[in-house]
Write a protein that holds these residues in place. Structure first.
Motif, PDB file in Angstrom:
ATOM      1  N   UNK A 132       0.818  -1.215   0.000  1.00 10.52           N
ATOM      2  CA  UNK A 132       0.000   0.000   0.000  1.00 10.52           C
ATOM      3  C   UNK A 132       0.854   1.269   0.000  1.00 10.52           C
ATOM      4  N   UNK A 133       2.040   1.173  -0.617  1.00  9.06           N
ATOM      5  CA  UNK A 133       2.889   2.354  -0.796  1.00  9.06           C
ATOM      6  C   UNK A 133       2.653   2.840  -2.226  1.00  9.06           C
ATOM      7  N   UNK A 134       1.836   3.897  -2.367  1.00  9.52           N
ATOM      8  CA  UNK A 134       1.408   4.351  -3.687  1.00  9.52           C
ATOM      9  C   UNK A 134       2.220   5.540  -4.186  1.00  9.52           C
ATOM     10  N   UNK A 135       2.850   6.255  -3.271  1.00  7.81           N
ATOM     11  CA  UNK A 135       3.504   7.505  -3.661  1.00  7.81           C
ATOM     12  C   UNK A 135       5.022   7.289  -3.697  1.00  7.81           C
ATOM     13  N   UNK A 136       5.549   7.165  -4.904  1.00  9.25           N
ATOM     14  CA  UNK A 136       6.990   7.040  -5.088  1.00  9.25           C
ATOM     15  C   UNK A 136       7.351   7.611  -6.466  1.00  9.25           C
ATOM     16  N   UNK A 139      10.883   7.178  -2.240  1.00  4.81           N
ATOM     17  CA  UNK A 139       9.583   7.145  -1.544  1.00  4.81           C
ATOM     18  C   UNK A 139       9.189   8.579  -1.224  1.00  4.81           C
ATOM     19  N   UNK A 140       8.079   9.014  -1.780  1.00  2.03           N
ATOM     20  CA  UNK A 140       7.679  10.431  -1.649  1.00  2.03           C
ATOM     21  C   UNK A 140       7.272  10.780  -0.222  1.00  2.03           C
ATOM     22  N   UNK A 141       6.464   9.947   0.416  1.00  2.49           N
ATOM     23  CA  UNK A 141       5.973  10.211   1.769  1.00  2.49           C
ATOM     24  C   UNK A 141       6.969   9.656   2.787  1.00  2.49           C
ATOM     25  N   UNK A 142       7.562  10.526   3.647  1.00  6.63           N
ATOM     26  CA  UNK A 142       8.532  10.035   4.635  1.00  6.63           C
ATOM     27  C   UNK A 142       7.969   8.952   5.545  1.00  6.63           C
ATOM     28  N   UNK A 143       6.660   9.006   5.804  1.00  4.86           N
ATOM     29  CA  UNK A 143       6.057   8.015   6.699  1.00  4.86           C
ATOM     30  C   UNK A 143       6.021   6.616   6.072  1.00  4.86           C
TER      31      UNK A 143
END
Length: 848
Positions: A86-90, A104-108
């Protein structure tokens, strides 16, 4: 003293009988060998391609293609893994030659992505506990950027697996074609050597092994103008028959992995050759479903990125079988069927080296080699018999058994005999007498001291053993290094030379001793004469050290001249070292070299050299290295061959060699490395066995011999090829052999004559060994001259180098080696083990 225990006699005779038993199959035909009982040896010596004709290919597997494909697959696995986590933002997802990285765009999400990608790391080879060879990837992190990098263990595994698969597939393809006794083996990190006897050309072999043979079936979604703009997941190829562009779905319906069989067949309607194929269960189901759903549509059969057929589906194909049509001949359809049956190569291959020897040339080489070897052997036997009388007969018997043992050992290990290998055997015949000569000369010396025959023979063998051991070990070192760094025919020469040294020492030290002891025990002669013809008078004494400066000046001037000539004229490097294409042809009548040169020059291939080779009907054409791929280089060879046959109808192409610049450069480096390693290894050995002055003296004499040999090649313009490197290394061994024998006598006399002037002692030592030096040189020259004048043309450069090397080596061992020891003021404070023993002390220091 001369008693040989019964067990030792049995072992000596048993070794000879066993070796000769393995040699006997070489005298029998194939049918006779097959009819022999299973417990008898059947294997004969394999003949190299230069003796029986055939094709030689050295190919390089393009491993980088496998890594590129693996990284692209890993890129898809990374996308799938991130989606499942579920890691969509990269962003910045990229695959390089050894890694895949993603931002990976979102640091979280970084830790979540890292944990998910960690699941892609597994042990190499599926080992337990993390794998014995480590993991397949390393996961690295720089801020929010994650990278999966392939490990060294995984690289090794992929490389080894790719080469192993390529070897197996190439072997299957060649076996399917019905060829006999092919040699297919890995060479180096990413190369495969293929040698196939009996085929007409290397192109025939390459047509089988050169294609990757990746087969796939694709749906056609557009033809002609509809194929102008490919969308995502589509690509364009042209129909091989019509030339029209076809738009294909990139995702294949099926691949060649689903094939279970393929064979030559004929179209029931047209009668033209086709390739029948059948799928496995899964493939049959998928193919049946697709054809049922696409009746009336086209599908493309793609082989190695080219459409070979694009048939229209007339009705559902539910049986899991079909046929491929595509303007085939019977030969091309058979070839494609073989390729599909054997499977696709994991990566493409490129040709580095190609050689073809016609069967007629191979037969000529065998005939010339047999004649030269037989004559050389006969001359050596006659020479030994004339010079040494009864002892010569003993040596002749030992030589005959020696040759039998050489062939027996070659047969036992499955070795391949090449033209340089024949030269190695002839050279061994000449050098095999050396150990016998050392013994016989020692016996002659002992007889001069009024010893009885038994004492003289016993002392002669004991005193000669040290010189025999040192002289042959130095030559064996050269053979081992030549085998380690050499390739192809050079390696075969090293094998025959090394085996010949072992069998020569065995027959001279053990077999002839057994013969002589047996004869002495039965005849019990009161007097003994070893020599009938004296090469050097018994009272002959030449003051070598008195004239040392003259000979040293001559040698220095000669070496400087050789270096200058080599620098100015250069060496005429053969195709082995400079790359290019070489073709040997035989014309129906005397060849007009100008006409041949014009026909080849018209092709516009750069520098062309044309020369006669042997008779006036034999022509050698060399074309400079082209900046082309392996396949294109072979096209050059084909063009030259066609031009020759067009210019002179009836021309027979007898030999073709194509060597790329990569291989030629490596061969030259390996040749230089072999010589340097041989010199270094021998220097260390002599240093350990003698003293440093002896080692330096031997190496200086050796450099003198090799330098003058290279200078002669530069002066005369003789081709300098891979076989000449073998000759130079043999000169290294021969020169050292001669020098070490002289040095062994110097060492002995240094212990014997404590107060003699060093110059006088060196004169005595050289004169004492002079008869042996000349005898060994003459027998070796007799063998080499027979090979030079009657042997195959292709090894005349090799035999000339050997003849010159023997002459120069003899000169340096007589006039240079001793003078070098005098110049370095060799040590004189050695203790004599014999004197220590006389004093009542054993070698270990304990009192007797």
């Amino acid at each position: 003293m001369l008693q040989i225990p019964l067990l030792n006699r049995i072992l000596i005779i048993g070794a000879c009988v066993l070796g000769l038993a393995f040699a006997v199959p070489n005298l029998l035909g194939q049918e006779t060998r097959n009819s022999l009982p299973t417990w008898l040896p059947h294997q004969a010596v394999n003949l190299g391609l230069d003796l029986r004709g055939g094709a030689h290919l050295l190919v390089e597997v393009e491993i980088e293609e496998v890594f590129a494909e693996r990284m692209q697959n890993l890129r898809g696995e990374v996308v799938q893994t991130l989606r499942e986590a579920n890691v969509r933002r990269y962003s910045r997802l990229a695959a390089t030659d050894r890694s895949v990285s993603v931002e990976i765009t979102n640091p979280e999400d970084v830790e979540v992505a890292r944990a998910a990608l960690q699941n892609l790391i597994v042990p190499v080879g599926g080992g337990l506990g993390g794998g014995f060879g480590g993991n397949n990837f390393d996961l690295l992190q720089e801020g929010q950027r994650l990278s999966l990098t392939i490990t060294e263990a995984a690289e090794r595994q992929i490389t080894d697996r790719t080469i192993a698969q390529s070897l197996e597939i190439i072997r299957r393809r060649i076996d399917e074609a019905g060829t006999r006794e092919p040699t297919i083996q890995r060479q180096g990190e990413d190369r495969i050597l293929v040698q196939v006897p009996g085929v007409g050309s290397a192109e025939e072999v390459l047509s089988l092994i050169g294609r990757t043979a990746r087969l796939s079936f694709h749906n056609v979604v557009g033809i002609g103008s509809d194929a102008a703009n490919p969308g995502p997941g589509q690509f364009i190829l042209r129909d091989a028959d019509t030339g029209e562009p076809l738009l294909l779905e990139r995702r294949a319906i099926l691949s060649g992995e689903n094939l279970t069989d393929s064979s030559l067949g004929f179209d029931p309607d047209s009668g033209l050759p086709v390739v029948n194929f059948s799928f496995d269960t899964a493939g049959a189901r998928i193919f049946g479903q697709h054809t049922a759903a696409n009746v009336g549509n086209l599908f493309a059969i793609v082989l190695d990125g080219e459409i070979i057929s694009a048939p229209r589906i007339r009705s559902p194909i539910l049986g899991g079988s079909g046929f491929i049509e595509g303007n085939f001949t019977v030969e091309s359809a058979t070839e494609l069927a073989i390729l599909l049956r054997s499977g696709a190569l994991p990566a493409s291959i490129s040709v580095l080296e190609q050689r073809t020897v016609g069967p007629d040339l191979g037969a000529d080489s065998i005939a010339a080699g047999e004649l030269a070897s037989g004559l050389a052997f006969a001359l050596v036997l006659v020479f030994m018999g004339v010079v040494y009388r009864l002892f010569g007969i003993f040596a002749i018997c030992a030589l005959l058994i020696n040759v039998g043992l050489i062939f027996g050992l070659l047969s036992a290990i499955g070795a391949t005999l090449t033209l340089p290998g024949i030269a190695g055997i002839v050279l061994t015949i000449g050098m095999a007498v050396d150990a016998n000569v050392l013994v016989f000369e020692r016996i002659r010396e002992e007889l001069k001291r009024a010893k009885n025959p038994s004492q003289a023979v016993d002392k002669g063998y004991r005193e000669a053993f040290s010189a025999i051991l040192d002289a042959n070990i130095t030559t064996f070192i050269a053979a081992v290094i030549l085998f380690a760094v050499g390739s192809g025919p050079v390696k075969g020469f090293a094998v025959t030379l090394g085996i010949g040294i072992l069998t020569s020492v065995f027959t001279a030290v053990f077999l002839t001793r057994l013969m002589i002891v047996t004869w002495l025990g039965r005849a019990r002669p009161k007097t003994l004469q070893v020599e009938r013809v004296a090469l050097v008078g018994r009272e002959f004494h030449f003051p070598f050290m008195k004239f040392r400066r003259i000979f040293a000046g001559l040698s220095v001037a000669s070496v400087v001249g050789a270096v200058a000539l080599t620098a100015m004229l250069g060496l005429n490097f053969g195709i082995d070292f400079r790359g290019g294409t070489m073709i040997e042809a035989r014309t129906p009548a005397a060849a007009n070299l100008s006409e041949v040169r014009e026909s080849v020059t018209a092709l516009g291939l750069g520098d062309v050299a044309v020369q006669s080779f042997g008779s006036d009907r034999d022509v050698l054409v060399r074309v400079e290295e082209q900046e082309l791929t392996g396949d294109e280089r072979m096209d050059v060879a084909q063009q030259v061959g066609d031009a020759l046959q067009e210019a002179i109808p009836g021309t027979e192409i007898r030999r073709v060699e194509v060597v790329g610049p990569k291989v030629s450069g490596e061969l030259l480096q390996a040749g230089v490395l072999a010589i340097v390693l041989a010199v270094g290894a021998v220097l260390i050995y002599i240093w350990l066995r003698f003293e440093w002055q002896f080692g330096v003296g031997a190496v200086v004499a050796l450099v003198h011999d090799v330098g003058l040999t290279i200078g002669v090649f530069a002066l005369l313009g003789i081709e300098f090829n891979l076989a000449i490197i073998a000759a130079l290394l043999t000169i290294v061994g021969y020169s050292l052999n001669d020098t070490v024998v002289v040095y062994d006598r110097v060492r002995e006399n240094l212990r014997k004559y404590k107060k003699m002037e060093l110059s006088d002692l060196l004169d005595v030592s050289v004169n004492e060994t002079l008869s042996r030096t000349l005898m060994t040189s003459l027998t070796t020259l007799v063998a080499l001259l027979g090979l030079f004048f009657l042997g195959p043309e292709v090894i005349q450069g090799f035999t000339f180098a050997m003849i010159w090397g023997v002459l120069i080596g003899t000169y340096s061992s007589i006039f240079i080696a001793g003078a070098l020891l005098l110049a370095m003021n060799v040590k004189r404070d050695w203790s004599d083990p014999g004197e220590v023993q006389k004093a009542g002390v054993r070698f270990d220091g304990a009192q007797v």
